[in-house]
Design a protein around this motif. Structure first.
Motif, PDB file in Angstrom:
ATOM      1  N   MET A 157       0.849  -1.201   0.000  1.00 58.80           N
ATOM      2  CA  MET A 157       0.000   0.000   0.000  1.00 58.80           C
ATOM      3  C   MET A 157       0.876   1.240   0.000  1.00 58.80           C
ATOM      4  O   MET A 157       1.849   1.333   0.738  1.00 58.80           O
ATOM      5  CB  MET A 157      -0.900  -0.008   1.242  1.00 58.80           C
ATOM      6  CG  MET A 157      -1.795   1.231   1.331  1.00 58.80           C
ATOM      7  SD  MET A 157      -2.784   1.246   2.848  1.00 58.80           S
ATOM      8  CE  MET A 157      -3.768  -0.214   2.593  1.00 58.80           C
ATOM      9  N   ASN A 158       0.514   2.207  -0.834  1.00 53.33           N
ATOM     10  CA  ASN A 158       1.261   3.456  -0.865  1.00 53.33           C
ATOM     11  C   ASN A 158       0.958   4.288   0.372  1.00 53.33           C
ATOM     12  O   ASN A 158      -0.187   4.448   0.765  1.00 53.33           O
ATOM     13  CB  ASN A 158       0.890   4.273  -2.102  1.00 53.33           C
ATOM     14  CG  ASN A 158       1.501   3.705  -3.356  1.00 53.33           C
ATOM     15  OD1 ASN A 158       2.507   3.014  -3.306  1.00 53.33           O
ATOM     16  ND2 ASN A 158       0.880   3.986  -4.497  1.00 53.33           N
ATOM     17  N   THR A 159       1.996   4.797   1.003  1.00 52.18           N
ATOM     18  CA  THR A 159       1.820   5.754   2.088  1.00 52.18           C
ATOM     19  C   THR A 159       1.732   7.143   1.490  1.00 52.18           C
ATOM     20  O   THR A 159       2.086   7.354   0.321  1.00 52.18           O
ATOM     21  CB  THR A 159       2.999   5.682   3.061  1.00 52.18           C
ATOM     22  OG1 THR A 159       4.174   6.095   2.359  1.00 52.18           O
ATOM     23  CG2 THR A 159       3.182   4.267   3.597  1.00 52.18           C
ATOM     24  N   PRO A 160       1.273   8.155   2.268  1.00 51.08           N
ATOM     25  CA  PRO A 160       1.245   9.507   1.721  1.00 51.08           C
ATOM     26  C   PRO A 160       2.602   9.972   1.222  1.00 51.08           C
ATOM     27  O   PRO A 160       2.701  10.758   0.280  1.00 51.08           O
ATOM     28  CB  PRO A 160       0.758  10.351   2.905  1.00 51.08           C
ATOM     29  CG  PRO A 160      -0.061   9.391   3.718  1.00 51.08           C
ATOM     30  CD  PRO A 160       0.647   8.069   3.589  1.00 51.08           C
ATOM     31  N   GLU A 161       3.686   9.445   1.869  1.00 53.13           N
ATOM     32  CA  GLU A 161       5.024   9.870   1.466  1.00 53.13           C
ATOM     33  C   GLU A 161       5.467   9.183   0.183  1.00 53.13           C
ATOM     34  O   GLU A 161       6.173   9.764  -0.640  1.00 53.13           O
ATOM     35  CB  GLU A 161       6.029   9.555   2.573  1.00 53.13           C
ATOM     36  CG  GLU A 161       5.843  10.365   3.853  1.00 53.13           C
ATOM     37  CD  GLU A 161       4.671   9.869   4.693  1.00 53.13           C
ATOM     38  OE1 GLU A 161       4.164  10.661   5.515  1.00 53.13           O
ATOM     39  OE2 GLU A 161       4.276   8.695   4.517  1.00 53.13           O
ATOM     40  N   PRO A 190       2.884  11.689  -6.979  1.00 53.92           N
ATOM     41  CA  PRO A 190       1.993  12.851  -7.057  1.00 53.92           C
ATOM     42  C   PRO A 190       0.967  12.664  -8.154  1.00 53.92           C
ATOM     43  O   PRO A 190       1.247  12.094  -9.210  1.00 53.92           O
ATOM     44  CB  PRO A 190       2.955  14.004  -7.380  1.00 53.92           C
ATOM     45  CG  PRO A 190       4.150  13.352  -7.990  1.00 53.92           C
ATOM     46  CD  PRO A 190       4.268  12.006  -7.338  1.00 53.92           C
ATOM     47  N   ALA A 191      -0.254  13.111  -7.875  1.00 54.08           N
ATOM     48  CA  ALA A 191      -1.314  12.983  -8.861  1.00 54.08           C
ATOM     49  C   ALA A 191      -1.005  13.845 -10.076  1.00 54.08           C
ATOM     50  O   ALA A 191      -0.546  14.972  -9.955  1.00 54.08           O
ATOM     51  CB  ALA A 191      -2.649  13.399  -8.253  1.00 54.08           C
ATOM     52  N   ARG A 205     -11.083  11.037  -3.901  1.00 50.51           N
ATOM     53  CA  ARG A 205     -10.861  11.400  -2.502  1.00 50.51           C
ATOM     54  C   ARG A 205      -9.412  11.230  -2.068  1.00 50.51           C
ATOM     55  O   ARG A 205      -8.974  11.861  -1.108  1.00 50.51           O
ATOM     56  CB  ARG A 205     -11.746  10.521  -1.589  1.00 50.51           C
ATOM     57  CG  ARG A 205     -13.248  10.721  -1.786  1.00 50.51           C
ATOM     58  CD  ARG A 205     -14.029   9.861  -0.784  1.00 50.51           C
ATOM     59  NE  ARG A 205     -15.469   9.901  -1.011  1.00 50.51           N
ATOM     60  CZ  ARG A 205     -16.275  10.828  -0.506  1.00 50.51           C
ATOM     61  NH1 ARG A 205     -15.769  11.777   0.266  1.00 50.51           N
ATOM     62  NH2 ARG A 205     -17.577  10.792  -0.754  1.00 50.51           N
ATOM     63  N   GLU A 206      -8.669  10.375  -2.758  1.00 48.90           N
ATOM     64  CA  GLU A 206      -7.319  10.011  -2.307  1.00 48.90           C
ATOM     65  C   GLU A 206      -6.220  10.559  -3.198  1.00 48.90           C
ATOM     66  O   GLU A 206      -5.104  10.055  -3.184  1.00 48.90           O
ATOM     67  CB  GLU A 206      -7.213   8.481  -2.209  1.00 48.90           C
ATOM     68  CG  GLU A 206      -8.206   7.837  -1.257  1.00 48.90           C
ATOM     69  CD  GLU A 206      -7.943   8.243   0.188  1.00 48.90           C
ATOM     70  OE1 GLU A 206      -6.779   8.553   0.517  1.00 48.90           O
ATOM     71  OE2 GLU A 206      -8.904   8.257   0.985  1.00 48.90           O
ATOM     72  N   ASP A 207      -6.515  11.574  -3.996  1.00 49.92           N
ATOM     73  CA  ASP A 207      -5.508  12.198  -4.846  1.00 49.92           C
ATOM     74  C   ASP A 207      -4.835  11.170  -5.753  1.00 49.92           C
ATOM     75  O   ASP A 207      -3.610  11.106  -5.878  1.00 49.92           O
ATOM     76  CB  ASP A 207      -4.465  12.921  -3.982  1.00 49.92           C
ATOM     77  CG  ASP A 207      -3.671  13.947  -4.784  1.00 49.92           C
ATOM     78  OD1 ASP A 207      -4.206  14.454  -5.779  1.00 49.92           O
ATOM     79  OD2 ASP A 207      -2.522  14.228  -4.403  1.00 49.92           O
TER      80      ASP A 207
END
Length: 247
Positions: free
Chosen positions: A1-5, A9-10, A220-222
């Motif tokens: 799973m990708n973390t925010p870090e 980038p979208a 919702r999750e960019d």
């Protein structure tokens, strides 16, 4: 799973421009558009495990092994290709396979599945979901369109829907254009007069656009839109923004 870090980038989305004047009906995805699905499934699997602990301990012991659960699912996909789109059938028969493998009564699959299915419908709506449903249903016929097995009436939001279609009952699922065309027919309008709202860029996005609908992508999750040259007509991070755009 990708973390925010670690998540890439979208990429910018070039929205095609929503034509509100064309809209005569709404089709609406459910899982991950109105509620987050994986917390719901996790709770439902926990309820099932607790029930098996009490009624079929040998099966419960097998069910604690994630590899065994994956084997059960894979076994059903191979043995019952007729259930490929039937999420309820796959879950029920996977439970039956585990019961048989553990030496428990396979008839317990029915009540065990009902425990899972009841909890699967105890969803926690996103904060914007119910106000958006109320807004949309006051202006358009709204048709639920899902590849999952949620029943909008069991969830408690059925009053906001004109009709409901899912892949298991219809026989094909998103992104097949046929299920989108059937949803438009259920709403009593032409496909070009429908705005489809959903979160999955491929299943909802590509499916709706290829079917000839306008698309509101709920991102919702960019996430990244990587289906050019196709593009959503509007991209929103939450449903309130879409309601504002619809006026």
């Amino acid at each position: 799973m990708n973390t925010p870090e670690s998540r890439p980038p979208a990429t910018p989305v070039n929205d095609a421009g929503l034509d509100v004047s064309r809209i005569r009906a709404i089709t609406l995805d459910l899982d991950d558009t109105l509620w987050p699905i994986w917390p719901t499934i996790t709770r439902a699997e926990g309820a099932l495990q607790a029930w098996l602990d009490q009624h079929a301990p040998a099966t419960a012991a097998l069910g604690r092994d994630r590899n065994t659960l994956r084997d059960a699912r894979n076994q059903m996909v191979t043995m019952r290709p007729d259930l490929a789109l039937d999420m309820s059938g796959l879950r029920r028969e996977s439970i039956r396979w585990l019961l048989q493998r553990a030496g428990d009564d396979p008839a317990l699959a029915e009540p065990a599945f009902e425990v899972f299915f009841a909890e699967r419908h105890r969803v926690e709506l996103f904060d914007d979901a119910l106000p958006a449903l109320e807004f949309l249903a006051s202006r358009f016929p709204v048709v639920a369109l899902s590849n999952g097995n949620a029943d909008v009436h069991r969830v408690g939001i059925g009053a906001h829907f004109h009709a409901s279609l899912n892949a298991g009952n219809f026989g094909v699922g998103k992104p097949d254009p046929r299920i989108f065309h059937a949803a438009a027919q259920a709403a009593g309008v032409e496909t070009s007069q429908v705005l489809h709202i959903g979160d999955d860029a491929h299943l909802d996005g590509v499916g709706a656009l290829n079917a000839g609908m306008q698309l509101a992508w709920v991102n919702r999750e960019d996430q990244v839109w990587d289906h050019a040259p196709l593009a959503p007509h509007i991209t929103v991070s939450e449903l309130r923004a879409l309601c504002r755009a619809l006026g």
